[in-house]
Enzyme design. Structure first.
Site, short mmCIF file in Angstrom:
data_model
loop_
_atom_site.label_atom_id
_atom_site.label_comp_id
_atom_site.label_asym_id
_atom_site.label_seq_id
_atom_site.Cartn_x
_atom_site.Cartn_y
_atom_site.Cartn_z
N GLY A 96 0.81 -1.23 0.00
CA GLY A 96 0.00 0.00 0.00
C GLY A 96 0.83 1.26 0.00
O GLY A 96 0.36 2.33 0.37
N SER A 101 3.12 -3.70 -4.85
CA SER A 101 3.21 -5.04 -4.26
C SER A 101 2.26 -5.99 -4.98
O SER A 101 2.57 -7.19 -5.10
CB SER A 101 2.91 -4.99 -2.76
N GLU A 134 -5.03 -8.80 -12.83
CA GLU A 134 -5.39 -7.60 -12.06
C GLU A 134 -6.66 -6.95 -12.62
O GLU A 134 -7.55 -6.55 -11.88
CB GLU A 134 -4.22 -6.61 -12.09
N ASP A 146 3.16 -1.58 -14.15
CA ASP A 146 3.68 -2.25 -12.95
C ASP A 146 4.11 -3.69 -13.25
O ASP A 146 5.16 -4.15 -12.80
CB ASP A 146 2.62 -2.25 -11.84
C1 GLA Z 1 -1.04 2.46 -10.54
C2 GLA Z 1 -1.36 1.54 -11.70
C3 GLA Z 1 -0.41 1.77 -12.87
C4 GLA Z 1 -0.36 3.26 -13.25
C5 GLA Z 1 -0.13 4.11 -12.01
C6 GLA Z 1 -0.22 5.60 -12.31
O1 GLA Z 1 0.21 2.16 -10.00
O2 GLA Z 1 -1.28 0.19 -11.29
O3 GLA Z 1 -0.81 1.00 -13.97
O4 GLA Z 1 -1.51 3.65 -13.92
O5 GLA Z 1 -1.06 3.81 -10.98
O6 GLA Z 1 0.79 5.99 -13.17
#
Ligand code: GLA
Length: 350
Positions: A96, A101, A134, A146
């Site tokens: 968080g 994570s 996800e 991510d």
């Molecule tokens: C989160 C989402 C990413 C991206 C960021 C903002 O981390 O998981 O895909 O959109 O916000 O840049």
């Protein structure tokens, strides 16, 4: 067998990955570790939270196990049923804190299952499996940044991703006597996920107003046709894409101070135009201005962490004062650590 996948920070390029834009994340040396073994039923064990979840049928648990279950179901779509395993995780990656994570958990699971069953899925396919898990199973409509960062990063490099073509390039991270730090604000606003999806919707609506299919077709001229929220969101995306390209250019030319300016600009834009910051984070950034090279909120927003670019001891010289003031004002202890880049998902050889 033991595997690990890293969290990530996003150097620059925030809220652009679901808008066909550019991002520049890199993996950090904080990981989720996964020990995987054949078992008679699917079992999910967290050493951090002492939880043990056992399932005969894979279904939603509304716990952290859903990230793994989502991955299993995505893999099964490609290769058919897989046998049950026990998944035991432990982590030194703060949860968080805007350090992904959840992506690390998805990627380590996809990587481990692929390896242990010799499925021969490519690392890009594994990244997309995590992303689909996800989006489709857990239900956050995130972009690909991510999962790509956790899967594909290389030590001492940033990962430039064009989220429109999904092509990526490793950019050497040579920061001389500068370092990145993370300051975890300790704030996680419940609103985060719903506000995230609202931002996505606002960008989609702006595209419809412009009669365009992709942000790749949008330019500064188009801003004249927008106003209010739509103007602000699109202006952020256009400016932020430009900042990513300028940052790469500055990196190649060792102009680190200039990169610091881009980071402060990015924060200002995320605060004023994209409206994803919060009071506590702004307090931290305001206290860093003119004292460190650059800083900005990192990740999805509404709390989480601040990324700081610091020359030599700039940050260390002021952090304890900032921690005292923050504790007095918000009753939260700030955590900070130096960011070290890392490889993407890998098997841990013991
Ligand atoms: C989160 C989402 C990413 C991206 C960021 C903002 O981390 O998981 O895909 O959109 O916000 O840049």
């Amino acid at each position: 067998m033991l595997y690990r996948a890293p969290g990530r920070i996003n150097f620059i390029g925030e809220h652009t990955d679901y808008n066909d834009g550019y991002v520049l994340p890199f993996a950090i040396d904080k990981h989720i570790y996964l020990e995987i073994e054949k078992s008679d039923k699917f079992t999910f064990i967290s050493k951090n939270s002492n939880q043990n979840i056992s399932l005969n049928n894979l279904q939603k648990t509304r716990t952290w196990a859903d990230y793994i279950i989502g991955v299993i179901l995505e893999i099964e779509k490609k290769v058919g049923k897989i046998p049950p395993f026990s998944f035991q995780i432990h982590s030194n990656l703060p949860i968080g804190a805007g350090l992904s994570s959840s992506a690390a958990l998805e990627i380590v699971s996809a990587f481990a299952i692929n390896d242990i069953l010799n499925l021969n899925l490519s690392i890009e396919e594994l990244a997309l499996i995590g992303w689909n898990a996800e989006n489709k199973f857990v239900g956050l409509n995130c972009g690909i940044m991510d999962q790509y960062a956790s899967a594909l990063s290389k030590e001492n490099h940033a990962l430039f991703i064009d989220t429109y073509t999904k092509k990526y390039e490793l950019i050497p991270l040579n920061l001389k006597n500068y370092n990145f730090y993370i300051i975890n604000s300790g704030v996680k606003h419940e609103l985060g996920n719903s506000e995230y999806n609202i931002r996505r919707k606002q960008c989609e609506d702006a595209l419809k107003l412009l009669n365009k299919k992709s942000f790749r077709e949008v330019n500064y001229e188009d801003l004249k046709k927008l106003n209010g929220i739509h103007y602000k969101r699109v202006k952020h995306v256009l400016d932020e894409n430009r900042r990513v390209l300028n940052t790469i250019e500055a990196l190649k030319n060792d102009k680190i101070e200039l990169i610091g300016e881009f980071l402060f600009e990015s924060h200002e834009s995320l605060k004023e135009l994209y409206e994803v910051s919060c009071e506590e984070i702004d307090y931290i950034i305001d206290n860093l201005k003119n004292k460190v090279t650059g800083a900005r909120i990192v990740g999805g927003g509404f709390g989480g962490s601040v990324l700081v670019l610091s020359k030599d001891d700039e940050l260390e010289n002021i952090i304890y004062n900032l921690k005292d003031n923050y504790l007095r004002k918000y009753s939260i202890e700030l955590e900070h650590f130096k960011v070290i880049s890392s490889n993407g998902a890998e098997k841990v050889i013991i």
